[in-house]
Structures are given as structure tokens and as C-alpha cells.
Design an enzyme around this catalytic site. Structure first.
Site, short mmCIF file in Angstrom:
data_model
loop_
_atom_site.label_atom_id
_atom_site.label_comp_id
_atom_site.label_asym_id
_atom_site.label_seq_id
_atom_site.Cartn_x
_atom_site.Cartn_y
_atom_site.Cartn_z
N CYS A 231 22.08 -52.74 -45.33
CA CYS A 231 20.64 -52.65 -45.56
C CYS A 231 19.90 -53.59 -44.60
CB CYS A 231 20.31 -53.02 -47.01
SG CYS A 231 18.54 -53.13 -47.30
N HIS B 69 18.33 -56.60 -53.40
CA HIS B 69 18.34 -55.20 -52.99
C HIS B 69 18.06 -54.25 -54.17
CE1 HIS B 69 19.66 -51.81 -50.42
NE2 HIS B 69 20.18 -51.32 -51.53
N ASN C 131 5.75 -46.63 -50.60
CA ASN C 131 6.37 -45.35 -50.94
C ASN C 131 7.61 -45.68 -51.73
OD1 ASN C 131 4.47 -44.03 -49.29
ND2 ASN C 131 5.78 -44.23 -47.50
N HIS D 44 15.66 -50.68 -50.46
CA HIS D 44 15.32 -52.08 -50.73
C HIS D 44 13.82 -52.19 -51.08
CE1 HIS D 44 16.65 -56.34 -50.03
NE2 HIS D 44 15.36 -56.47 -50.27
N HIS E 203 10.26 -52.72 -50.99
CA HIS E 203 9.35 -53.14 -49.93
C HIS E 203 8.12 -52.24 -49.89
CE1 HIS E 203 11.24 -49.72 -47.90
NE2 HIS E 203 10.29 -49.78 -46.99
N GLN F 13 4.45 -51.47 -47.16
CA GLN F 13 4.06 -51.47 -45.75
C GLN F 13 2.56 -51.76 -45.62
OE1 GLN F 13 5.85 -48.26 -43.28
NE2 GLN F 13 6.44 -47.36 -45.24
ZN LIG Z 1 18.65 -54.28 -49.25
#
Ligand SMILES: [Zn+2]
Ligand SMILES: [Zn+2]
Ligand SMILES: [Zn+2]
Length: 309
Positions: free
Chosen positions: A37, A84, A124, A135, A137, A139
Site C-alpha cells: 500500500c 490501513h 471517494n 487506505h 484518505h 483528496q
Molecule cells: Zn495502507
């Protein structure tokens, strides 16, 4: 073709909108194996990732496969945690609150750039909306123009003769049937004319054009409202719940038009195993056809949020 020329935009005359070409994105990392990842910390003896630290809290860096970049915009990645398997819903409340401060900092810095007219923070979540990395996250795009949805919201302000989110919030609170959660800082509701079955908006109670105008208390309450909603989403169908999260704020053009900070969620699920697809009417005519009533979705979502609480 030079790397530089792989980013560009063209104006579609027929639709009156910009289309962005970022064709190098075809090569971007797609659902890598669990132990490769790129958003994990770089652990001693492990593979080098995008984040050269053995652990971290929140990380922000330029997207390696950008849709925009200086001097014509920006594209950044915001990693919520080095865990993660976490998600926005499972972050500790303090981490979610810290994320609001990171968003605010990025908004301030990108807003100050003359090449950026609109700072768009989004997430998203889930393969159903095209996620390529699991993972947790989000943007940030810095657009070198004010994109169509932001323009529509400015037009709504003009049509209603004042701040549209303020007016709509007042209506939703008076009606009450679609409100699914609230605290002292935000109100969460399924909007009167929701496009998606479980669409929800998290709206600042007070008129706050952007994150920069919020008090520290309001940032904490915003994080709490967002987490209450996504935790409810997770319980709604007892499955991982995909969505697009869109943070709407004031544009950052030199003219500094107004805005009212709110966060919209567009989940593609209609039921536990049925997706809403954008088909003929939505794509070809621009009119959403929904087979659920916002009031009924709101009742189910409110119950799930209360259960999660
Ligand atoms: Zn990850
Ligand atoms: Zn307002
Ligand atoms: Zn909006």
C-alpha cells in the site's frame, strides 16, 4: 508526448463546461496488494511508500498522478491515519477534529494562490465509486476555474436573494422530517430534493463561508457531525458503505464570492445490494429519477445514526 502536455483542458461548447485530460492517470496504482500500500508508513525493512516515516498521524502530499498542478491548479492527497484498516468512521474523535484543521490549513494555503479559483476537498470511498486505494484518505483539488456545481450554488444564492444553504437549513429545521442528526455546530439532513437514496448534507448552523470562518468549537462539532453520519451509514445496511463526500465552501477567486460551508454525501447504494446507476435520464437529460422518498430514507438513516451513537 511530453509529460507537461499530458495535462490539459478543453472547453466543451455544447455543454458550456471544462473537461480535464490527465491521461497519465491510466497508469496509476490500482488496488495494490495489502503489503504494497503506497499510503502506509515506511516501516523499517519494509517497502518504501509515499510517506517516508515509520509512523504518522495525518499526511498531506502532492498527488503523484495529478489532474491539476501548478501553475494551473493543485491535486493533493490527505491520508487520515497510518492504520490501513481504519476509515473516517473509525478515527478517534481527536483525529477527526485534527483533520478539520488540516483541511482548513490546506484551504488557506491553496486559496492564497492566484492560479486557484476553487478549493475542493473530497473523499471517494469504496470500489463502487472507483476507489483505487483502500487506505483511508481523501483528496484536495485546486481548480483553476470555478467548477459547475459551485457555480450552480452561487446561482441558487442569486435566485433566492441571499444565502441558499441558510434558507434551506431554515426550511429543513422547520419541517424536521428529514433531519437525521444535529449538534450545536451542524445540522445533518437528507435534502428535500435528494438525488441519491441516502444523500445527506452536513450544514453549519451559522453562516460560515469556509473553514477559515469557523471557531475551534465549530470545527470540533463539524468533525463530530461528519463522524455521526458515516457511522450511521456503516450500520444502515451492516456493510461497508460507499460514498462520495464533497466539501462545499466559498470560491477563492479574486472577487471572493460568498459561500456557506457544508458537506454533501452521495452514496450510490439504494439497498444493501443494489446500486443506483447514472443512465439515460441522468446522463442524457440531466434529470435524476429516484425510487425512494427522502423522508423514508431519512427515517431509516436517523435510526441507524441513533443506534451508532
Ligand atoms: Zn495502507
Ligand atoms: Zn449561509
Ligand atoms: Zn453544496
Amino acid at each position: 508526448m511530453s509529460e507537461r502536455s499530458k495535462i490539459g483542458r478543453r472547453f466543451s461548447e455544447l455543454r458550456g463546461e471544462e473537461v480535464v485530460y490527465a491521461i497519465h492517470r491510466q497508469e496509476r496504482t490500482f488496488l495494490p496488494a495489502r503489503d504494497h500500500c503506497p499510503l502506509d508508513a515506511t516501516r523499517p525493512g519494509g517497502p518504501q511508500t509515499e510517506i517516508p516515516f515509520p509512523s504518522f498521524e495525518i499526511a498531506v502530499f502532492d498527488n503523484l498522478f495529478p489532474s491539476f498542478r501548478a501553475p494551473e491548479g493543485a491535486a493533493e492527497v490527505v491520508v487520515y491515519t497510518d492504520d490501513h484498516d481504519a476509515s473516517f468512521a473509525t478515527l478517534a474523535p481527536e483525529r477527526a477534529e485534527a483533520l478539520m484543521w488540516v483541511w482548513r490549513h490546506r484551504y488557506a494555503e491553496l486559496a492564497a494562490r492566484p492560479d486557484i479559483d476553487y478549493v475542493f476537498i473530497f473523499e471517494n470511498r469504496g470500489v463502487e465509486v472507483g476507489v483505487t486505494l483502500h487506505h483511508p484518505h481523501g483528496q484536495i483539488y485546486g481548480y483553476p476555474f470555478v467548477p459547475p456545481v459551485a457555480q450552480l450554488e452561487l446561482a441558487a444564492d442569486r435566485r433566492l436573494g441571499g444565502c441558499a444553504p441558510c434558507a434551506l437549513l431554515e426550511r429543513e429545521l422547520a419541517d424536521g422530517e428529514r433531519v437525521v442528526h444535529q449538534n450545536d455546530g451542524v445540522v445533518v439532513y437528507v435534502p428535500y430534493a435528494a438525488r441519491w437514496a441516502y444523500e445527506a448534507h452536513v450544514v453549519m448552523r451559522e453562516h460560515r463561508p469556509s473553514l477559515l470562518d469557523c471557531t475551534p468549537d465549530e470545527l470540533r462539532l463539524l468533525a463530530a457531525g461528519l463522524q455521526a453520519l458515516v457511522r450511521g451509514y456503516e450500520l444502515l445496511f451492516e456493510r461497508s458503505f460507499p460514498y462520495v463526500m464533497a466539501v462545499h465552501q466559498a470560491p477563492t477567486t479574486a472577487a471572493r464570492p460568498d459561500g456557506h460551508l457544508h458537506v454533501e454525501f452521495y452514496p450510490p447504494l439504494r439497498t444493501a445490494d443494489k446500486l443506483k446507476y447514472l443512465a439515460g435520464s441522468e446522463q442524457g437529460a440531466g434529470t435524476f429519477i429516484s425510487d425512494t422518498l427522502p423522508e423514508e430514507s431519512a427515517a431509516a438513516l436517523r435510526e441507524a445514526i441513533d443506534r451508532a451513537g
